[in-house]
Design a protein around this motif. Structure first.
Motif, short mmCIF file in Angstrom:
data_model
loop_
_atom_site.label_atom_id
_atom_site.label_comp_id
_atom_site.label_asym_id
_atom_site.label_seq_id
_atom_site.Cartn_x
_atom_site.Cartn_y
_atom_site.Cartn_z
N LYS A 1 42.15 46.31 46.67
CA LYS A 1 42.40 47.59 47.32
C LYS A 1 41.40 48.66 46.88
O LYS A 1 41.35 49.73 47.45
N TYR A 2 40.62 48.40 45.85
CA TYR A 2 39.69 49.38 45.30
C TYR A 2 38.27 49.06 45.74
O TYR A 2 37.94 47.92 46.07
N SER A 3 37.41 50.05 45.67
CA SER A 3 36.00 49.85 46.03
C SER A 3 35.33 48.96 44.99
O SER A 3 35.83 48.75 43.90
N VAL A 4 34.15 48.46 45.35
CA VAL A 4 33.40 47.58 44.46
C VAL A 4 33.05 48.30 43.17
O VAL A 4 33.16 47.74 42.08
N THR B 1 34.65 50.76 41.72
CA THR B 1 35.87 50.90 40.91
C THR B 1 36.22 49.58 40.25
O THR B 1 36.63 49.55 39.08
N GLN B 2 36.07 48.48 40.98
CA GLN B 2 36.37 47.17 40.40
C GLN B 2 35.43 46.86 39.24
O GLN B 2 35.87 46.35 38.19
N ILE B 3 34.16 47.18 39.40
CA ILE B 3 33.20 46.92 38.32
C ILE B 3 33.53 47.78 37.10
O ILE B 3 33.49 47.31 35.96
N VAL B 4 33.87 49.04 37.32
CA VAL B 4 34.22 49.93 36.20
C VAL B 4 35.48 49.43 35.50
O VAL B 4 35.54 49.39 34.27
N MET B 5 36.50 49.04 36.29
CA MET B 5 37.74 48.54 35.68
C MET B 5 37.46 47.29 34.84
O MET B 5 37.93 47.17 33.71
N GLY B 6 36.69 46.36 35.39
CA GLY B 6 36.34 45.15 34.65
C GLY B 6 35.49 45.46 33.42
O GLY B 6 35.69 44.89 32.36
N GLY B 7 34.55 46.39 33.59
CA GLY B 7 33.67 46.74 32.48
C GLY B 7 34.40 47.40 31.32
O GLY B 7 34.16 47.08 30.16
N ILE C 1 35.49 37.94 41.74
CA ILE C 1 34.15 37.85 41.16
C ILE C 1 33.62 39.21 40.71
O ILE C 1 32.95 39.31 39.69
N VAL C 2 33.96 40.27 41.42
CA VAL C 2 33.43 41.59 41.06
C VAL C 2 34.03 42.07 39.74
O VAL C 2 33.32 42.49 38.83
N VAL C 3 35.35 41.97 39.63
CA VAL C 3 36.01 42.40 38.39
C VAL C 3 35.60 41.49 37.23
O VAL C 3 35.37 41.96 36.11
N SER C 4 35.49 40.19 37.51
CA SER C 4 35.12 39.24 36.46
C SER C 4 33.72 39.52 35.93
O SER C 4 33.48 39.47 34.73
N SER C 5 32.78 39.82 36.83
CA SER C 5 31.43 40.11 36.37
C SER C 5 31.39 41.41 35.58
O SER C 5 30.67 41.51 34.58
N GLY C 6 32.17 42.40 36.00
CA GLY C 6 32.26 43.63 35.22
C GLY C 6 32.85 43.39 33.85
O GLY C 6 32.41 43.96 32.85
N PHE C 7 33.86 42.51 33.79
CA PHE C 7 34.50 42.20 32.51
C PHE C 7 33.50 41.52 31.57
O PHE C 7 33.42 41.87 30.39
N VAL C 8 32.75 40.55 32.09
CA VAL C 8 31.79 39.84 31.24
C VAL C 8 30.73 40.80 30.71
O VAL C 8 30.40 40.78 29.52
N GLY C 9 30.22 41.67 31.58
CA GLY C 9 29.23 42.64 31.13
C GLY C 9 29.80 43.59 30.08
O GLY C 9 29.16 43.86 29.06
#
Length: 138
Positions: free
Chosen positions: A30-33, A35-41, A122-130
């Motif tokens: 439901k969130y933008s890309v 936002t997903q990257i920031v949440m994962g990061g 994949i977007v949240v996961s990549s943010g989390f790994v970074g």
């Protein structure tokens, strides 16, 4: 204590139904890309930072314990039966091999589920790994 009836709560609060309703889907989509990257990061950085701190503490404790054991051994306070230690280590190796062979199907299932989760998010996961790597580095 007050008992909370979730069905009544969901009727009164429409946001609850949108987030947790039957057709809600994964909440992250439901969130933008960005936002997903920031949440994962952010979550990855927190996990990495904690992993680093706990890892350092554990390494210090284990290393300090071995150092104290060596000092005590050389000073004559402690006598180590190295043949018995070797026998116990070999016995533990055999038990670990047996358990590893039994646990292989469970581990494969866990790996498959994790891979599927990562593919779907994949977007949240990549943010989390970074973020995790940055947390380890900081």
């Amino acid at each position: 204590y007050e008992v909370l009836d979730l069905t009544e709560y969901a009727r009164r609060h429409h946001w609850w139904n949108r987030v947790f309703g039957r057709n809600s889907g994964p909440i992250v989509e439901k969130y933008s890309v960005a936002t997903q990257i920031v949440m994962g990061g952010v979550t990855g950085w927190c996990a990495g930072f904690l992993f680093q701190k706990v890892g350092k503490l554990a390494a210090t404790a284990v290393g300090g314990g071995f150092l104290l054991l060596q000092i005590a051994s050389h000073s004559g306070y402690v006598q180590v039966d190295w043949k018995r230690v070797e026998k116990d280590v070999n016995k533990a190796k055999k038990q670990l091999k047996k358990r590893a062979n039994k646990a292989a199907p469970e581990i494969n299932t866990l790996i498959e589920e994790s891979t599927e989760f990562i593919k779907q998010n994949i977007v949240v996961s990549s943010g989390f790994v970074g973020g995790f790597l940055l947390g380890l580095a900081s």
